[in-house]
Motif scaffolding. Sequence first.
Motif, PDB file in Angstrom:
ATOM      1  N   GLY A  19       0.836  -1.198   0.000  1.00 29.06           N
ATOM      2  CA  GLY A  19       0.000   0.000   0.000  1.00 29.06           C
ATOM      3  C   GLY A  19       0.864   1.238   0.000  1.00 29.06           C
ATOM      4  O   GLY A  19       2.093   1.167  -0.149  1.00 29.06           O
ATOM      5  N   TRP A  20       0.242   2.395   0.199  1.00 27.17           N
ATOM      6  CA  TRP A  20       0.985   3.655   0.202  1.00 27.17           C
ATOM      7  C   TRP A  20       2.011   3.701   1.320  1.00 27.17           C
ATOM      8  O   TRP A  20       3.047   4.341   1.195  1.00 27.17           O
ATOM      9  CB  TRP A  20       0.035   4.836   0.320  1.00 27.17           C
ATOM     10  N   TRP A 105      11.172   2.925  -6.411  1.00 25.31           N
ATOM     11  CA  TRP A 105      10.073   3.310  -7.307  1.00 25.31           C
ATOM     12  C   TRP A 105      10.471   4.414  -8.266  1.00 25.31           C
ATOM     13  O   TRP A 105       9.901   4.527  -9.346  1.00 25.31           O
ATOM     14  CB  TRP A 105       8.835   3.697  -6.499  1.00 25.31           C
ATOM     15  N   ALA A 106      11.473   5.227  -7.904  1.00 28.87           N
ATOM     16  CA  ALA A 106      11.951   6.268  -8.828  1.00 28.87           C
ATOM     17  C   ALA A 106      12.543   5.630 -10.081  1.00 28.87           C
ATOM     18  O   ALA A 106      12.510   6.222 -11.161  1.00 28.87           O
ATOM     19  CB  ALA A 106      12.986   7.153  -8.132  1.00 28.87           C
ATOM     20  N   LEU A 107      13.064   4.418  -9.956  1.00 29.75           N
ATOM     21  CA  LEU A 107      13.601   3.685 -11.109  1.00 29.75           C
ATOM     22  C   LEU A 107      12.514   2.811 -11.754  1.00 29.75           C
ATOM     23  O   LEU A 107      12.263   2.901 -12.956  1.00 29.75           O
ATOM     24  CB  LEU A 107      14.767   2.801 -10.667  1.00 29.75           C
ATOM     25  N   HIS A 108      11.867   1.990 -10.944  1.00 26.60           N
ATOM     26  CA  HIS A 108      10.953   0.987 -11.502  1.00 26.60           C
ATOM     27  C   HIS A 108       9.621   1.561 -11.990  1.00 26.60           C
ATOM     28  O   HIS A 108       9.006   0.980 -12.887  1.00 26.60           O
ATOM     29  CB  HIS A 108      10.721  -0.133 -10.490  1.00 26.60           C
ATOM     30  N   GLY A 109       9.193   2.672 -11.446  1.00 22.58           N
ATOM     31  CA  GLY A 109       7.966   3.307 -11.953  1.00 22.58           C
ATOM     32  C   GLY A 109       8.120   3.727 -13.416  1.00 22.58           C
ATOM     33  O   GLY A 109       7.325   3.305 -14.276  1.00 22.58           O
ATOM     34  N   PRO A 110       9.145   4.532 -13.739  1.00 22.87           N
ATOM     35  CA  PRO A 110       9.349   4.918 -15.137  1.00 22.87           C
ATOM     36  C   PRO A 110       9.670   3.731 -16.055  1.00 22.87           C
ATOM     37  O   PRO A 110       9.214   3.689 -17.197  1.00 22.87           O
ATOM     38  CB  PRO A 110      10.539   5.889 -15.082  1.00 22.87           C
ATOM     39  N   VAL A 111      10.446   2.744 -15.560  1.00 22.14           N
ATOM     40  CA  VAL A 111      10.748   1.572 -16.383  1.00 22.14           C
ATOM     41  C   VAL A 111       9.450   0.844 -16.724  1.00 22.14           C
ATOM     42  O   VAL A 111       9.241   0.418 -17.863  1.00 22.14           O
ATOM     43  CB  VAL A 111      11.742   0.625 -15.673  1.00 22.14           C
ATOM     44  N   THR A 112       8.561   0.708 -15.751  1.00 25.47           N
ATOM     45  CA  THR A 112       7.270   0.060 -15.986  1.00 25.47           C
ATOM     46  C   THR A 112       6.470   0.824 -17.031  1.00 25.47           C
ATOM     47  O   THR A 112       5.887   0.224 -17.944  1.00 25.47           O
ATOM     48  CB  THR A 112       6.460  -0.031 -14.677  1.00 25.47           C
TER      49      THR A 112
END
Length: 133
Positions: A19-20, A105-112
């Motif tokens: 979650g958040w 998430w700064a890496l994996h969010g944009p990669v996703t």
Amino acid sequence: MVLLVLRDRMPAEVVSHTGWGGPDGFMAAPSFVAIVTLAFLFQGAVFVPALIKGAQTNGQYLLAAAVCWGFGAGEAYLLAVDLHADAHGSGLNHAQLLEAYDINWALHGPVTAVLAVVAGAAGVLMARKAVRR
């Protein structure tokens, strides 16, 4: 595939929901992968009728292909990231796993997002080929 490669490094229970505020759900890794696989199959069953040629306009058909391919690729990538993060927690209890479970998430969010767009574009290209037939 990811679970098979990392199975020796998995804790007894993996993070099954985040979650958040961070991880807030746990379950056995095989159960987690089984549920996610069933969810993918269910999504396929829901979206396949939308991808039947002639059931909608060409634009709707291309949009459905983009969404299906993009969503599937993004979801699969995040599952792999999640299992990789879980693999760092072998032998840890829940409190320790929460400390070890770290997803950038700064890496994996944009990669996703990029992966979803690329896969969506591939889906559109394949759908266009089908439309031409």
